[in-house]
Write a protein that holds these residues in place. Structure first.
Motif, short mmCIF file in Angstrom:
data_model
loop_
_atom_site.label_atom_id
_atom_site.label_comp_id
_atom_site.label_asym_id
_atom_site.label_seq_id
_atom_site.Cartn_x
_atom_site.Cartn_y
_atom_site.Cartn_z
N UNK A 1 -15.69 -43.02 -12.27
CA UNK A 1 -16.41 -41.68 -11.58
C UNK A 1 -16.92 -42.23 -10.28
N UNK A 2 -17.24 -43.53 -10.13
CA UNK A 2 -17.77 -43.97 -8.92
C UNK A 2 -16.73 -43.69 -7.78
N UNK A 3 -15.48 -44.07 -7.90
CA UNK A 3 -14.44 -43.83 -7.07
C UNK A 3 -14.33 -42.14 -6.70
N UNK B 1 -30.02 -27.24 -2.03
CA UNK B 1 -30.50 -27.97 -1.40
C UNK B 1 -30.42 -29.44 -1.49
N UNK B 2 -30.04 -29.83 -2.98
CA UNK B 2 -30.03 -31.15 -3.52
C UNK B 2 -29.26 -30.69 -5.21
N UNK B 3 -28.90 -31.83 -5.54
CA UNK B 3 -28.40 -31.87 -6.95
C UNK B 3 -28.67 -33.15 -7.44
N UNK B 4 -28.56 -33.23 -8.98
CA UNK B 4 -28.74 -34.38 -9.73
C UNK B 4 -27.82 -34.14 -11.05
N UNK B 5 -27.10 -35.22 -11.51
CA UNK B 5 -26.49 -35.34 -13.03
C UNK B 5 -26.52 -36.56 -13.53
N UNK B 6 -27.43 -36.44 -14.59
CA UNK B 6 -27.92 -37.56 -15.33
C UNK B 6 -26.98 -37.81 -16.82
N UNK B 7 -26.28 -38.77 -16.87
CA UNK B 7 -25.73 -38.92 -18.13
C UNK B 7 -24.78 -38.10 -18.47
N UNK B 8 -23.97 -37.29 -17.38
CA UNK B 8 -23.13 -36.25 -17.57
C UNK B 8 -21.72 -36.59 -17.13
N UNK B 9 -21.38 -37.14 -15.87
CA UNK B 9 -20.16 -37.11 -15.38
C UNK B 9 -19.28 -38.22 -16.20
N UNK C 1 -28.41 -34.12 -0.60
CA UNK C 1 -28.29 -35.17 -1.26
C UNK C 1 -27.99 -34.60 -2.83
N UNK C 2 -27.03 -35.77 -3.37
CA UNK C 2 -26.78 -35.71 -4.59
C UNK C 2 -27.19 -36.98 -5.36
N UNK C 3 -28.03 -36.84 -6.63
CA UNK C 3 -28.47 -38.28 -7.33
C UNK C 3 -27.62 -37.97 -8.65
N UNK C 4 -26.81 -39.31 -9.00
CA UNK C 4 -26.21 -39.41 -10.07
C UNK C 4 -26.58 -40.71 -10.94
N UNK C 5 -26.91 -40.40 -12.24
CA UNK C 5 -27.45 -41.42 -13.22
C UNK C 5 -26.31 -41.53 -14.23
N UNK C 6 -25.41 -42.65 -14.15
CA UNK C 6 -24.34 -42.73 -15.08
C UNK C 6 -23.81 -43.91 -15.59
N UNK C 7 -23.14 -43.87 -16.68
CA UNK C 7 -22.77 -45.43 -17.46
C UNK C 7 -21.79 -45.71 -16.43
N UNK C 8 -21.46 -47.10 -16.62
CA UNK C 8 -20.39 -47.55 -15.77
C UNK C 8 -19.11 -47.48 -16.23
N UNK D 1 -28.92 -50.05 -22.25
CA UNK D 1 -28.60 -48.67 -21.65
C UNK D 1 -28.54 -49.20 -19.95
N UNK D 2 -29.65 -49.84 -19.45
CA UNK D 2 -29.81 -50.32 -18.09
C UNK D 2 -28.85 -51.03 -17.70
N UNK D 3 -28.31 -52.20 -18.45
CA UNK D 3 -27.44 -53.13 -18.29
C UNK D 3 -25.80 -52.62 -17.97
N UNK D 4 -25.72 -51.19 -18.44
CA UNK D 4 -24.39 -50.76 -18.46
C UNK D 4 -24.22 -49.39 -17.61
N UNK D 5 -25.39 -49.31 -16.59
CA UNK D 5 -25.67 -47.99 -16.19
C UNK D 5 -25.91 -48.23 -14.47
N UNK D 6 -25.55 -47.28 -13.86
CA UNK D 6 -26.17 -47.22 -12.28
C UNK D 6 -26.76 -45.92 -11.86
N UNK D 7 -27.34 -46.01 -11.02
CA UNK D 7 -28.02 -44.75 -9.98
C UNK D 7 -27.39 -44.73 -8.57
N UNK D 8 -26.97 -43.59 -8.12
CA UNK D 8 -26.32 -43.61 -6.98
C UNK D 8 -26.97 -42.25 -6.38
#
Length: 185
Positions: free
Chosen positions: A147-149, A93-101, A123-130, A172-179
Motif C-alpha cells: 500500500x505504501x508503494x 479539502x482533505x481525507x483520511x483512511x484509518x485501518x482501511x487500505x 492532504x491525505x492522512x493514512x493510518x495503516x498496517x505494515x 499494533x503500534x509496532x506493526x503500523x505506520x502513519x503517513x
C-alpha cells in the motif's frame, strides 16, 4: 486492552492529529474513506465543526454511522456514489483512511478514487498496517501488495512516522505506520 478502551485512546489521539495535519475548521470538507461506524468522523465534527463525507462499502456500516454520528455535517455514501460525485465536480479539502487500505481488495482503485476526490494540494492522512490483511475464504491473508508503494506513486509524501503516539496497543503500534500525503499540483 478492550476494543472500547483502544478506540477511546485512538479516537482522541487521531482527532487531535487529524486536526493538525488537515488544518481542520468549520469550512473543511473531509473524506473519511472506510468510515465504519463513524467514530473518528463524530470526534472531528464535535471538535472542529467540519463536514465529513463517509465512504464505506457496507450499507450496514453506513446506516450505523449516520445514527452514531448524528450530525447534519455528516453524510455517507458507497464508492460508486463518490465516483459519481467526483464526476460532478466534488472536491474534498482533505481525507483520511484509518485501518482501511490494508483490507481493500483493489487498493490501487481505492487510492486513485481518493486522489480524484481531493482538491489540488489537499492532504491525505493514512493510518495503516505494515502488511495487507485481505479477507479470504480461509481467513485474513497477505497478498504481497505494498500500500505504501501505491500511495507513493500517486501522492507526494509529506511525512511518515510510527503510531505509538496514536494507538494504545504496543503490538499494533509496532506493526503500523502513519503517513501524511499531499496531492501533487
Amino acid at each position: 486492552m478492550t476494543t472500547n478502551e483502544r478506540w477511546e485512546i485512538e479516537t482522541q489521539n487521531l482527532s487531535e492529529q487529524l486536526g493538525r495535519e488537515l488544518n481542520l475548521n468549520s469550512e473543511s470538507r473531509i473524506l473519511d474513506y472506510g468510515c465504519g461506524i463513524g467514530r473518528v468522523a463524530k470526534a472531528l465534527i464535535e471538535r472542529y465543526r467540519c463536514t465529513v463525507i463517509g465512504v464505506d462499502i457496507s450499507p450496514d456500516m453506513r446506516r450505523l454511522a449516520v445514527d452514531y454520528v448524528g450530525s447534519e455535517r455528516f453524510v455517507t455514501c458507497d464508492p460508486a456514489k463518490i465516483d459519481q460525485m467526483i464526476k460532478e465536480g466534488f472536491q474534498a479539502t482533505g481525507a483520511y483512511a484509518c485501518w482501511v487500505l490494508q483490507h481493500c481488495r483493489a487498493p490501487e482503485q481505492d487510492i486513485e478514487r481518493i486522489q480524484l476526490a481531493l482538491a489540488p494540494g489537499a492532504h491525505f492522512f493514512v493510518l495503516n498496517s505494515d502488511h495487507r490483511w485481505v479477507p479470504t475464504d480461509r481467513g485474513w491473508a497477505a497478498d504481497g501488495i505494498s500500500v505504501e508503494n501505491l500511495l507513493a506513486a500517486r501522492f507526494e509524501t509529506v511525512s511518515k512516522s510510527g503510531v505509538s503516539q496514536l494507538v494504545g496497543s504496543k503490538i499494533l503500534a509496532d506493526q503500523s505506520y502513519a503517513m501524511l500525503l499531499k496531492v501533487r499540483s
